[in-house]
Design an enzyme around this catalytic site. Structure first.
Site, PDB file in Angstrom:
ATOM      1  N   LYS A 135      38.288  19.284  33.840  1.00  0.00           N
ATOM      2  CA  LYS A 135      38.603  18.423  34.978  1.00  0.00           C
ATOM      3  C   LYS A 135      38.825  16.996  34.485  1.00  0.00           C
ATOM      4  O   LYS A 135      38.026  16.499  33.673  1.00  0.00           O
ATOM      5  CB  LYS A 135      37.438  18.420  35.985  1.00  0.00           C
ATOM      6  CG  LYS A 135      37.180  19.789  36.590  1.00  0.00           C
ATOM      7  CD  LYS A 135      35.969  19.817  37.500  1.00  0.00           C
ATOM      8  CE  LYS A 135      35.752  21.245  38.004  1.00  0.00           C
ATOM      9  NZ  LYS A 135      34.544  21.389  38.821  1.00  0.00           N
TER      10      LYS A 135
ATOM     11  N   GLU B  95      -1.884  28.833  44.447  1.00  0.00           N
ATOM     12  CA  GLU B  95      -1.960  27.703  45.364  1.00  0.00           C
ATOM     13  C   GLU B  95      -0.672  27.627  46.197  1.00  0.00           C
ATOM     14  O   GLU B  95      -0.713  27.398  47.400  1.00  0.00           O
ATOM     15  CB  GLU B  95      -2.175  26.405  44.560  1.00  0.00           C
ATOM     16  CG  GLU B  95      -2.197  25.120  45.373  1.00  0.00           C
ATOM     17  CD  GLU B  95      -3.325  25.044  46.399  1.00  0.00           C
ATOM     18  OE1 GLU B  95      -4.207  25.935  46.384  1.00  0.00           O
ATOM     19  OE2 GLU B  95      -3.319  24.112  47.228  1.00  0.00           O
TER      20      GLU B  95
ATOM     21  N   CYS C 127      23.801  71.492   9.335  1.00  0.00           N
ATOM     22  CA  CYS C 127      24.886  70.879  10.099  1.00  0.00           C
ATOM     23  C   CYS C 127      25.564  69.818   9.241  1.00  0.00           C
ATOM     24  O   CYS C 127      24.939  68.851   8.829  1.00  0.00           O
ATOM     25  CB  CYS C 127      24.325  70.266  11.379  1.00  0.00           C
ATOM     26  SG  CYS C 127      25.543  69.375  12.332  1.00  0.00           S
TER      27      CYS C 127
ATOM     28  N   ASP D 267       0.546  29.481  40.864  1.00  0.00           N
ATOM     29  CA  ASP D 267       1.254  30.298  41.853  1.00  0.00           C
ATOM     30  C   ASP D 267       0.368  30.598  43.065  1.00  0.00           C
ATOM     31  O   ASP D 267       0.832  30.633  44.202  1.00  0.00           O
ATOM     32  CB  ASP D 267       1.695  31.627  41.234  1.00  0.00           C
ATOM     33  CG  ASP D 267       2.804  31.427  40.215  1.00  0.00           C
ATOM     34  OD1 ASP D 267       3.208  30.266  40.019  1.00  0.00           O
ATOM     35  OD2 ASP D 267       3.246  32.429  39.623  1.00  0.00           O
TER      36      ASP D 267
ATOM     37  N   LYS E 205      32.718  28.063  33.274  1.00  0.00           N
ATOM     38  CA  LYS E 205      33.205  28.638  34.520  1.00  0.00           C
ATOM     39  C   LYS E 205      32.371  29.874  34.823  1.00  0.00           C
ATOM     40  O   LYS E 205      32.469  30.892  34.141  1.00  0.00           O
ATOM     41  CB  LYS E 205      34.677  29.013  34.403  1.00  0.00           C
ATOM     42  CG  LYS E 205      35.248  29.539  35.698  1.00  0.00           C
ATOM     43  CD  LYS E 205      36.751  29.681  35.631  1.00  0.00           C
ATOM     44  CE  LYS E 205      37.325  30.079  36.979  1.00  0.00           C
ATOM     45  NZ  LYS E 205      36.843  31.387  37.439  1.00  0.00           N
TER      46      LYS E 205
HETATM   47  O1  D41 Z   1      32.095  27.599  37.662  1.00  0.00           O
HETATM   48  C1  D41 Z   1      33.070  27.776  38.416  1.00  0.00           C
HETATM   49  N1  D41 Z   1      33.398  29.007  38.752  1.00  0.00           N
HETATM   50  C2  D41 Z   1      33.865  26.638  38.941  1.00  0.00           C
HETATM   51  C3  D41 Z   1      34.787  26.864  39.947  1.00  0.00           C
HETATM   52  C4  D41 Z   1      33.701  25.325  38.449  1.00  0.00           C
HETATM   53  N2  D41 Z   1      32.794  25.052  37.492  1.00  0.00           N
HETATM   54  N3  D41 Z   1      34.441  24.318  38.948  1.00  0.00           N
HETATM   55  C5  D41 Z   1      35.352  24.519  39.930  1.00  0.00           C
HETATM   56  N4  D41 Z   1      36.056  23.482  40.390  1.00  0.00           N
HETATM   57  C6  D41 Z   1      36.965  23.647  41.357  1.00  0.00           C
HETATM   58  C7  D41 Z   1      37.726  22.470  41.856  1.00  0.00           C
HETATM   59  C8  D41 Z   1      38.172  21.593  40.713  1.00  0.00           C
HETATM   60  C9  D41 Z   1      38.941  22.901  42.613  1.00  0.00           C
HETATM   61  C10 D41 Z   1      36.827  21.686  42.754  1.00  0.00           C
HETATM   62  C11 D41 Z   1      35.549  25.827  40.470  1.00  0.00           C
HETATM   63  C12 D41 Z   1      36.507  25.946  41.501  1.00  0.00           C
HETATM   64  N5  D41 Z   1      37.191  24.852  41.911  1.00  0.00           N
HETATM   65  C13 D41 Z   1      36.830  27.199  42.155  1.00  0.00           C
HETATM   66  N6  D41 Z   1      36.062  28.243  42.263  1.00  0.00           N
HETATM   67  C14 D41 Z   1      36.692  29.193  42.954  1.00  0.00           C
HETATM   68  C15 D41 Z   1      37.895  28.740  43.301  1.00  0.00           C
HETATM   69  C16 D41 Z   1      37.992  27.480  42.823  1.00  0.00           C
END
Ligand code: D41
Length: 680
Positions: free
Chosen positions: A295, A36, A441, A34, A121
């Site tokens: 997805k 450095e 108590c 750190d 997410k």
């Molecule tokens: O981790 C998330 N919050 C997250 C949000 C994620 N892993 N993937 C996301 N992918 C999308 C698309 C498929 C529409 C590109 C997203 C979000 N959207 C998203 N976050 C907030 C609104 C939409």
């Protein structure tokens, strides 16, 4: 470097610092000390101060933030930032898979099982990052999806977010991702806010949002935000990968942090399995998740599927049960614990949160209630994460009813115990107020009895909450010793107590008489003496009289016993009432095998009666476990090597004790040899 031109030296410094920062923050694998890094960074700052015209947008010095802005400018998203539709159940998940497959089939695309990418997410804020010729030039919040706010300066302060990309990156790249605050950074921030007397944040998401939308990026720089990329919105001057997982790999190669828990799966069954797996990990992860995202992996298929209004058809969020919910405080009650500690508890209008219906939430102690200013009638945010006790996070002040607005509605801890009427005392420097009633108590008595009977203490099966309430209310049982005077006939007269149950309970009480010293000590409920300390005390003193008569100094000799525990133990045994109860328990027949005396079965073993010294670090069992095993075999365990020592067990990195054993010619056992003796 002095023979370099300033711009050359600056370019070299930027290169080095970017590389080291990536290794440190993204890979978690620092390659230089750190100090450095700090030295190079200081040099960069000095040069930039001397030649301000040479400072670039991708300079690592941008990480510390710049001058405050008058306002956040609006940014139009070239590619709209879509939102995600939600599913909340396995049925809805199946429906999503069917919907996607059917749509593709209708378009003449044959699909048997679809490949999906599943990612956590993050519960953070979506942002868009624009890189031109490999340099971050603009970063914006999602806003309404069409227009967001320009938070470039603030984003530049995030250590894991690349300010520039390798030369192989496309000429134009727009990356989408999530800004968040790690749980431990959030906890640290709130501790600091408290210490400074400033407002604390409700959750990591709020803290991240507040930090990202600062006008003063120097503030953001102090807030330790994190970033994870999850998609590419635009790419020019390069080739777009064909699948989502390839895109993530590509982003990782360009230096973006990518979540490690992304996986590709097949069909609805794969999605469900991945969901359950991530949900299980949820509480042990360093960041907060509010679900997972599914997805369709293939970009060509994504394109075929397209969008409905503002959400893609090819992706969906599967939300976890929420960990926070709003509800109303119906009452604030005081619970009295085993040691008399008074805990304010909010009685709540039932609310479904974290997967269960919650009706109570802890308010911890008086200071916490006052700090959060929770009042009866308030609408509050309740949080239940994992198996943690539900807690009141904050009050929604806007919803405070008129009756609760008067100053008189403010919470006050009672001056006397609500159960027994004894005075409540709160020692200076202590957050906890206690009932001074002791075993007078009934609340403390009940808790003490429940603790005494607990599985890991005396293990009296069948002696639960309701029964203890009855026994104490009837005044049949005042101390644990009274339990051993109960008779079957007497118990059978209790409501809902059949003859058989009375028999069983009596048998369980009788059975508990045969116990061990560690269990007995733990069962006594000495303040600050948990299971582990009870075991340490038992092993050290080996008999109850020795422990009862120990001074604070003698107690301090026990491993892991500090002044507070030593004082608690001394105080406990100094109390004549406690000695009396112990005597009654022993008279009733509570007993245990003497820790010091070898068991008959073990006396034949090679180590019985021998004095053994343990030294160095053992790898297969802890020092305490080894000691316990030796004692059980009838060996004595000594702390130092002398002529009386029979064996020395030497673990890793054994030091002076091993030297001394060698010089005295005492047999030394390796850990493996020792283990062999233990099992034979
Ligand atoms: O981790 C998330 N919050 C997250 C949000 C994620 N892993 N993937 C996301 N992918 C999308 C698309 C498929 C529409 C590109 C997203 C979000 N959207 C998203 N976050 C907030 C609104 C939409």
């Amino acid at each position: 470097m002095s023979d370099l031109l300033p711009q050359q030296e600056l370019a070299a410094l930027r290169d080095q610092l970017h590389r080291y920062a990536y290794q440190y923050y993204v890979l978690d694998n620092p390659t230089i000390p750190d100090s450095e890094y700090d030295r190079l960074f200081q040099r960069l700052l000095t040069l930039e101060a001397e030649y301000p015209e040479l400072k670039t947008a991708d300079s690592p010095s941008m990480r510390v933030g710049g001058a405050p802005l008058p306002e956040l400018k609006a940014v139009e998203h070239a590619v709209p930032m879509l939102s995600l539709n939600n599913v909340f159940s396995q049925t809805e998940l199946d429906a999503f898979d069917v919907r996607v497959s059917t749509l593709l089939q209708k378009q003449g695309i044959a699909v048997s099982t679809l490949t999906y990418c599943v990612e956590p997410k993050f519960d953070g804020l979506a942002v868009s990052l624009l890189y031109q010729n490999g340099v971050l030039v603009q970063g914006a919040t999602r806003g309404d999806g069409q227009r967001g706010e320009d938070v470039t300066e603030n984003l530049r302060t995030i250590r894991t977010l690349p300010l520039r990309l390798p030369a192989t990156a496309p000429t134009l790249l727009e990356v989408r991702g999530e800004v968040l605050m790690l749980k431990h950074d959030f906890a640290r921030l709130n501790t600091e806010q408290l210490a400074r007397g400033q407002k604390t944040f409700i959750n990591p998401r709020n803290a991240a949002a507040g930090s990202l939308r600062q006008l003063d990026s120097k503030m953001t720089a102090q807030r330790r935000l994190s970033f994870f990329a999850y998609g590419i919105a635009r790419l020019e001057g390069g080739t777009m990968p064909e699948t989502h997982d390839q895109a993530l790999q590509q982003l990782r190669q360009w230096g973006f942090p990518i979540c490690e828990h992304v996986q590709c799966v097949q069909g609805a069954a794969g999605l469900w399995q991945a969901y359950q797996q991530i949900e299980q990990q949820r509480d042990s992860l360093p960041y907060e998740l509010d679900g997972v995202v599914y997805k369709v992996n293939d970009f060509a298929l994504q394109q075929q599927l397209g969008f409905v209004s503002r959400a893609p058809r090819f992706a969906v969020a599967h939300k976890f049960p929420a960990q926070e919910a709003l509800t109303e405080v119906e009452a604030i009650e005081i619970q009295v614990g085993r040691t008399g500690a008074l805990t304010p508890v909010a009685r709540l209008k039932p609310v479904f949160v974290g997967g269960v219906t919650v009706t109570n939430a802890t308010l911890h102690n008086e200071d916490e209630v006052l700090r959060k200013d929770v009042r009866v009638g308030d609408t509050v945010i309740v949080r239940r994460a994992g198996d943690v006790i539900p807690e009141v996070v904050a009050v929604v002040l806007e919803r405070r009813p008129e009756a609760a607005q008067q100053d008189s509605a403010r919470f006050r801890l009672p001056a006397v115990c609500p159960v027994c009427g004894s005075h409540v005392v709160r020692e200076a420097q202590e957050a906890i107020a206690r009932c001074s009633g002791g075993l007078v108590c009934s609340a403390q008595r009940k808790q003490a009895l429940l603790h005494f009977a607990a599985r890991r203490a005396m293990d009296i099966e069948g002696l639960g909450d309701k029964l203890v309430d009855l026994l104490v209310e009837k005044d049949w049982v005042r101390t644990p010793a009274d339990l051993y005077q109960l008779t079957e006939e007497q118990l059978a007269t209790l409501p809902r107590m059949a003859e058989k149950s009375a028999q069983n309970l009596c048998a369980a009480i009788a059975k508990s008489k045969h116990t061990s010293l560690p269990r007995f000590l733990f069962a006594l409920g000495i303040r600050n003496v948990g299971e582990a300390t009870a075991r340490d005390l038992a092993l050290h003193f080996t008999s109850l009289p020795a422990l009862q008569n120990a001074t604070v100094d003698e107690l301090l000799q026990v491993s892991d016993v500090g002044p507070i525990v030593a004082q608690s133990v001394c105080d406990f045994f100094a109390e004549s009432h406690n000695r009396e109860v112990i005597a009654q328990l022993l008279t009733a027949g509570v007993q245990w095998p003497d820790c010091a005396a070898p068991e008959l079965s073990a006396s034949a073993s090679a180590l019985a009666g021998k004095t053994v010294v343990l030294t160095g670090t053992l790898t297969t069992l802890s020092r305490d476990e080894a000691k316990q095993r030796l004692l059980a075999m009838g060996a004595k365990v000594a702390g130092s090597v002398s002529k009386k020592t029979d064996y020395v067990v030497a673990g890793e990195a054994a030091g002076s004790k091993l030297d001394k054993a060698m010089s005295l010619g005492i047999p030394v056992l390796s850990e493996a040899e020792f283990l062999a003796l233990l099992v034979n």
